[in-house]
Motif scaffolding. Structure first.
Motif, PDB file in Angstrom:
ATOM      1  N   GLN A 222     -10.303  91.075   8.385  1.00 10.92           N
ATOM      2  CA  GLN A 222     -10.638  89.766   8.961  1.00 10.92           C
ATOM      3  C   GLN A 222     -11.096  88.810   7.868  1.00 10.92           C
ATOM      4  OE1 GLN A 222     -13.552  91.692  11.535  1.00 10.92           O
ATOM      5  NE2 GLN A 222     -12.632  90.635  13.296  1.00 10.92           N
TER       6      GLN A 222
ATOM      7  N   GLY B  53      -8.999  87.245  17.117  1.00  7.51           N
ATOM      8  CA  GLY B  53      -9.997  87.994  16.353  1.00  7.51           C
ATOM      9  C   GLY B  53      -9.769  88.033  14.855  1.00  7.51           C
TER      10      GLY B  53
ATOM     11  N   THR C  56     -11.150  86.233  12.577  1.00 10.26           N
ATOM     12  CA  THR C  56     -12.322  85.889  11.769  1.00 10.26           C
ATOM     13  C   THR C  56     -13.475  86.839  12.031  1.00 10.26           C
ATOM     14  OG1 THR C  56     -13.207  84.406  13.475  1.00 10.26           O
ATOM     15  CG2 THR C  56     -11.745  83.428  11.803  1.00 10.26           C
TER      16      THR C  56
ATOM     17  N   GLU D 159     -16.080  86.922  15.123  1.00  3.66           N
ATOM     18  CA  GLU D 159     -14.931  86.456  15.893  1.00  3.66           C
ATOM     19  C   GLU D 159     -15.286  85.223  16.722  1.00  3.66           C
ATOM     20  OE1 GLU D 159     -12.819  89.425  18.089  1.00  3.66           O
ATOM     21  OE2 GLU D 159     -12.947  90.887  16.445  1.00  3.66           O
TER      22      GLU D 159
END
Ligand code: GLU
Ligand code: MG
Length: 637
Positions: free
Chosen positions: A66, A154, A156, A159
């Protein structure tokens, strides 16, 4: 994207109300600078690189990578521990568009000596090490141009859900506003581009059709009228500035010794932009899909396209002044040097009033039309505290327009009252996985400027042909399959003049046979009877220079990388990433990149960047051994 004004941003309506004020004073500021430093000579050659980074977190248990939204805090710490404590600190850090991004440059510009080519990579390593040391566990600083699952659910950490509501900055179905840098400049830019355009930005990237990719490939967006209308079959649809400005690149800025040298370099390097962009191709994946392009350029271009329907030619002009053929982020529209004039064959939209004013102030036609062209744009952000300025000593209004014209090249006047000279910025390159590669591309471009100036080379072709090259350069495997217009005789010498004295020789009409279609291999490595090749020219230049053995060894390794990428012996990052995904056990040949595939790709990228594994198909077998097994230690810089 540069330094930040502090303060409170005005609303779009208020910013628009001040647009003429900004333009008027921007021009006055430019004139003050121009008159003060137009005759400045003998500034020394200096240069510097800019590398943009992404912060990536690895969840090894769930096999998920992420983007970490901590760029602002990281930047604060880096600046606090670095430049604010020690003015001679070897690195400088700046914010970038994404909250998961950061930009790093050397603390001081490099100078004109050959041995400095040997410190570039050390400095990049220092940057990587310095920023990495401040990251949390399982986090990494990655030099990847585009994050394959940008905008997927999702993507990042933490999230966030996208929030496509009125009042949001992007109103994106995919890209949450929380992924935008928290400094108000960035969300304001995002919002105002959308407001000015009158609708969300539209990015449609052709999908790569694999064996099992649905054909036609169609995504439906029943909940979003704009998206339903804008998305195209067989394309990956994106709807936010973040899909473009949330990508990373590698830039180089040069200080020239005079304004005319800067104008000459600007023109010459403009023709090189598509070639080096194709060589640096590193962004094949968007929004979780395999695309059919290898470079970010067109994506960013669309992501900040603030032109109205009238300006884009979709409706008759009523409220706007001009038809405008390109986005604010695009290739340059006019050459600046006298020898470039006859190759200026693109229709140039300009602010006529500003053009006349500049002529009256003694500025020549070419420079006047360049500035009058930049100034057809509106300011996109304005800070309340920065409306009324001292035009003789400040340049914020000029910079406001200048810095939101994101073109392949940027011509940069000195800041007021500084000892900085006239500069040009080279902006098309995609960022590479390793410091070695990034150094190689940077050194290649800087060496090119040296031979251009020393041998008075002339690469100019009609600018419309450079534009055609830009389109070819972004296609999949352009480096192997693309044909590019390139000048055949680049050594005319007399044709290229640095100091603007006299006119270019030859007829007024460029003859068609001045250029021909060539492969990147021929342009870079040469082809007998057709073209001498950029690298052979660099090599002969190097033979005549005094260079210490270690520096020569580094430079040769850099040029070897470029040479082999051009010939196809080594892969571009884009090609390598494609093969990695194609060979991933989970890949279903349906153009989809899952979380797990994204995770393994980024993990591998990070291992390569940190020299935890070899990658001969990308870097060649022996490069690192040659360079790093000897006496080489960290330079003291
Ligand atoms: N990240 C942008 C790009 O990939 C450039 C932003 C800047 O101008 O610094 O071209
Ligand atoms: Mg930047």
């Amino acid at each position: 994207m540069g330094l930040l004004s502090q303060g409170s941003p005005l609303s779009w309506e208020e910013t628009q109300r001040h647009a003429d004020h900004v333009r008027r004073h921007g021009i006055l500021q430019f004139l003050h600078i121009y008159h003060a430093v137009k005759d400045r000579h003998k500034d020394v050659l200096k240069w510097g690189d800019e590398v943009e980074y992404m912060l990536v977190s690895f969840d090894h248990e769930n096999k998920k990578a992420q983007l970490v939204l901590s760029g602002e805090e990281l930047l604060e710490t880096l600046q606090e521990k670095g430049e604010r404590t020690n003015p001679n600190h070897p690195t400088l850090w700046r914010p970038e568009y994404g909250s998961y991004m950061i930009e790093g440059t050397p603390g001081q510009p490099y100078g004109g000596t050959m041995s400095e080519f040997n410190t570039v990579e050390d400095n990049m390593r220092k940057r990587r090490k310095e920023a990495t040391s401040l990251l949390g566990g399982n986090q990494a600083l990655c030099t990847i141009t585009s994050f394959p699952r940008l905008g997927c659910s999702g993507f990042t950490l933490p999230e966030f859900k996208p929030n496509p509501v009125e009042g949001g900055a992007s109103k994106s179905l995919f890209f949450p506003d929380e992924a935008i840098n928290k400094h108000p400049r960035f969300s304001t830019l995002t919002r105002n581009i959308r407001h000015r355009r009158g609708e969300k930005v539209v990015i449609n990237v052709p999908i790569f059709k694999d064996k099992n990719t649905p054909s036609p490939f169609i995504e439906t967006f029943p909940e979003d009228d704009e998206a339903a209308k804008a998305s195209k079959p067989d394309h990956i649809y994106m709807d936010a500035m973040g899909f473009g400005m949330g990508n990373c690149c590698l830039q180089v800025t040069f200080q020239a010794c005079s304004i005319s040298e800067a104008r000459y370099l600007y023109d010459q390097l403009a023709t090189i932009c598509p070639i080096v962009m194709a060589l640096s191709a590193a962004s094949p994946f968007y929004r979780g899909y395999v695309s059919d392009i290898d470079c970010r350029w067109g994506v960013i271009s669309a992501s900040v396209d603030d032109r109205t329907r009238e300006e884009r030619g979709l409706e008759p002009l009523k409220n706007n002044h001009y038809r405008i053929s390109k986005s604010r982020y695009d290739s340059i529209d006019s050459y600046l040097s006298e020898c470039g004039e006859k190759y200026n064959d693109i229709d140039l939209t300009k602010d006529k009033g500003i053009y006349e004013q500049l002529l009256q102030e003694g500025i020549d036609h070419l420079l006047a039309q360049h500035v009058a062209h930049l100034f057809i744009r509106d300011p996109l952000t304005l800070f309340e505290e920065k409306i009324h300025l001292d035009d003789a000593n400040e340049s914020d209004h000029f910079e406001n327009i200048q810095s939101t014209n994101w073109q392949t090249m940027r011509f940069k006047p000195p800041p007021p009252n500084s000892d900085i000279g006239w500069r040009v910025e080279f902006r098309p390159m995609e960022v590479q996985l390793t410091d070695f590669e990034n150094s190689a591309y940077v050194v290649f471009v800087v060496l090119l400027t040296r031979v251009i100036l020393s041998y008075k080379l002339d690469f100019l072709i009609p600018l419309s042909k450079v534009d055609e090259n830009m389109k070819v350069a972004q296609k999949r495997d352009a480096v192997l399959r693309g044909l590019f217009y390139f000048r055949k005789d680049i050594c005319k010498g007399g044709n290229a003049m640095v100091d603007g004295r006299g006119k270019a020789t030859g007829s007024a009409e460029p003859a068609a046979e001045e250029y021909s279609l060539m492969t990147i291999d021929a342009i870079v490595n040469g082809k007998e009877g057709v073209f001498p090749g950029l690298i052979p020219i660099l090599n002969s230049y190097l033979e005549n220079m005094e260079v210490d053995v270690d520096t020569r060894c580094s430079i040769l390794n850099y040029l070897k990388l470029i040479k082999k990428r051009a010939s196809g012996e080594l892969m571009t990052v884009a090609r390598w990433m494609r093969e990695f995904i194609a060979n991933h056990p989970d890949y279903k040949q349906d153009s989809v990149i899952t979380d797990e595939m994204n995770y393994s790709l980024l993990l591998k990228c990070n291992q390569i960047a940190n020299e935890l594994c070899e990658c001969p198909e990308l870097l060649g077998p022996a490069f690192r051994k040659v360079k790093y097994s000897g006496s080489k230690t960290d330079s003291p810089n």
